[in-house]
Write a protein that holds these residues in place. Sequence first.
Motif, short mmCIF file in Angstrom:
data_model
loop_
_atom_site.label_atom_id
_atom_site.label_comp_id
_atom_site.label_asym_id
_atom_site.label_seq_id
_atom_site.Cartn_x
_atom_site.Cartn_y
_atom_site.Cartn_z
N ARG A 139 0.84 -1.20 0.00
CA ARG A 139 0.00 0.00 0.00
C ARG A 139 0.87 1.25 0.00
NH1 ARG A 139 -4.45 0.24 4.60
NH2 ARG A 139 -4.96 -1.69 3.48
N TYR A 140 2.04 1.14 0.63
CA TYR A 140 2.91 2.31 0.80
C TYR A 140 4.17 2.24 -0.06
CZ TYR A 140 -0.14 2.28 4.84
OH TYR A 140 -1.26 2.23 5.64
N ASN A 141 4.38 1.13 -0.74
CA ASN A 141 5.57 0.99 -1.59
C ASN A 141 5.27 -0.04 -2.65
OD1 ASN A 141 8.15 1.30 -2.60
ND2 ASN A 141 9.07 -0.12 -1.13
N HIS A 148 7.54 6.02 -5.08
CA HIS A 148 7.95 4.84 -4.33
C HIS A 148 9.24 4.28 -4.93
CE1 HIS A 148 3.49 3.96 -3.05
NE2 HIS A 148 3.92 5.13 -2.66
#
Length: 261
Positions: A139-141, A148
């Motif tokens: 979700r974050y990378n 990212h």
Amino acid sequence: MNTLVFDIETVPDTDGARRLLELGDELTDAEVAELLFQRRRQATGGSDFLRHHLHRVVAISIVLRDGADTLKVRSLGEPGDDEATLIDQFFRGIDHYHPTLVSWNGSGFDLPVLHYRGLLHGIRAPGYWDTGAQYNEHRYNNYLGRFHWRHTDLMDALAGYQPRANVPLDEMATLMGFPGKMGMDGSKVWPAFQSGDVEGIRAYCETDVLNTWLVYLGFQHFTGYLDGDMLEQEQARLATLLAEDGRPHLREFLDAWRGGG
């Protein structure tokens, strides 16, 4: 962390153009391609560089840094393999190795082309497209996020994500003391393909990913992930691989890099 540096080479999708433009079979591939180029020049006022979905992938080359000791440089598939096979192998490799992807202008060209052509051929790539549904950390990378690091587009990052600051890989690699373009450039891929020189295209693509890998090692040093000794070790590892591989274009790359020594 596994690292996969990649580059693609493309030619005009003449079969797709026949469908889009409702052309018959009376025109040769060369004539269909020239029609595409003419239409593009008219639309842009000069450039004949085709839009992404009209590029057919004929080579995908990689440098794979797998784990602590393994380093490979190769082109996916075999010279006679069709586009779908090459693209399927690329996305299967991502699902298998879960690598950090590294490219030069991959966000602007290579990946959009692979998206369109993968969709066209019915390829499945769940790991590549995951943004958290399978693995929460994605979700974050993930591979799709511009800022990212899971896909590091070196051209984009070094330009500060400002298109007006973009530079060609050939020039950046040459400035850093690496070989840059060798034997071919993008404008020669279509003529080479028409003459049947797929091996030459694959060799050229491999030298491009080698330049990208060397620039990436410098970037890793710049950003603090490699210290000076580690950088020298990685460069020496690549030099050993090129010396031991035996393929002429890799030896030529090594000689150009090391000044013929």
